[in-house]
Scaffold this active site. Structure first.
Site, PDB file in Angstrom:
ATOM      1  N   HIS A  86      -0.490  -7.411 -10.784  1.00 26.64           N
ATOM      2  CA  HIS A  86       0.146  -8.056  -9.692  1.00 26.64           C
ATOM      3  C   HIS A  86       0.680  -9.438  -9.590  1.00 26.64           C
ATOM      4  CE1 HIS A  86      -1.037  -4.307  -7.846  1.00 26.64           C
ATOM      5  NE2 HIS A  86      -2.388  -4.461  -7.950  1.00 26.64           N
ATOM      6  N   SER A 113      -4.424  -0.924  -4.379  1.00 28.68           N
ATOM      7  CA  SER A 113      -3.583  -0.824  -5.655  1.00 28.68           C
ATOM      8  C   SER A 113      -3.428   0.321  -6.053  1.00 28.68           C
ATOM      9  CB  SER A 113      -4.348  -1.685  -6.579  1.00 28.68           C
ATOM     10  OG  SER A 113      -3.769  -2.059  -7.798  1.00 28.68           O
TER      11      SER A 113
END
Length: 310
Positions: free
Chosen positions: A200, A95
């Site tokens: 996300h 990430s």
């Protein structure tokens, strides 16, 4: 410890802990330059929150993302300056760790990377506060089964970290439904995570849209070593593709297991990996992907004193 040219992996949100990097500074005063630079660029004392907390402040998305970025770069640069590694064979990150990886891989400089993660964290926090979402870890299911389950609950797959561990993300009602139906659908466990929002997922669309101009304006070059992107789970090279990936990743699934497998497949000889970040979280994922791969974790001064277990 023999000098390595390994694949370097950088931590994502959730790895942070109060005191992170404090022993690095006490044993290696030169790393203080990065902390001073970060505080100056940001205009607030990131280093104080990293070292002293409180936990609630460090956990804020707008804080923990730059904190993990700065910590990761400090660790990476110490590995280089101490001669423990002879540069990265490849880089990737979980990430936000993608930005750290791109900085370590020479695609952008420290200030560019820090400004990007600071804006990313700020915008994602605003998106969390404007929506009502959450995330849950699904243990014991295949990708196909979890994808069907997420669709049934009206949420999305967010993190595909390693076999048997997938994180889903979306509206609170959907996560509540997933937790209540988990065992009935054949999973070992579906557990809600303690997070500020639905990372996300489509609930981050406002953050993605506002983040895009910062990414498009950032000075980004082709990395000097292979870089593996979360959005594709594969190597990408061009600045254009890197920009597209950084923007899309805010709302897209993180294909970290795919990154690990692609990176390992491209290495010549035994797979050597190094984790830069607290908590040995990535090392745990790696062991679930392939226990034959060697992984060493570095976060604090003690990790530099003795070889980390593989």
């Amino acid at each position: 410890m023999e000098k390595l040219r390994p694949g370097i992996l950088f931590s994502g949100q959730g790895a942070q802990s109060v005191g992170m990097g404090k022993t690095l500074l006490s044993e290696n005063p030169n790393v203080g330059k990065r902390l001073e630079q970060a505080d100056s660029i940001l205009g607030w004392e990131l280093s104080k929150i990293m070292f002293d907390g409180p936990t609630e402040a460090l956990t804020e998305t707008r804080v923990c993302q730059p904190a993990l970025f700065v910590h990761g770069i400090m660790v990476f640069e110490l590995l280089m300056s101490k001669g423990i590694i002879d540069g990265p064979a490849a880089v990737s990150g979980l990430s936000l760790g993608e930005v750290t990886a791109l900085t370590a891989g020479g695609a952008m400089d420290f200030e560019t990377g820090l400004r990007l993660v600071a804006e990313r964290g700020r915008l994602m926090q605003e998106a969390c506060e404007a929506t009502k979402g959450s995330m849950a870890s699904v243990i014991g299911g295949t990708r196909e089964a979890v994808a069907d389950f997420a669709e049934e609950c009206g949420v999305e797959m967010a993190n595909l970290n390693c076999p048997g561990q997938i994180v889903i993300s979306g509206v609170q009602e959907g996560i509540d439904k997933a937790v209540s139906l988990g065992r009935e659908r054949g999973f070992k466990l579906v557990k809600e995570l303690v997070v500020a929002g639905a990372y996300h997922s489509r609930l981050m669309e406002s953050a993605r849209d506002q983040f895009a101009p910062y990414v498009m304006d950032a000075a980004i070059e082709a990395p000097k070593c292979p870089f593996y992107a979360n959005v594709t789970g594969a190597r990408i090279e061009s600045p254009e593709k890197i920009r597209e990936g950084l923007i899309a990743q805010v709302v897209s699934s993180v294909l970290f297991e795919d990154d690990l497998r692609a990176l390992a497949a491209d290495q010549v000889g035994p797979v050597e990996l190094v984790e830069c970040g607290p908590g040995k979280i990535i090392a745990g994922m790696i062991r679930r992907v392939d226990r034959s791969w060697s992984v060493r974790s570095f976060a604090e001064a003690e990790d530099f004193a003795v070889p980390a277990a593989s």
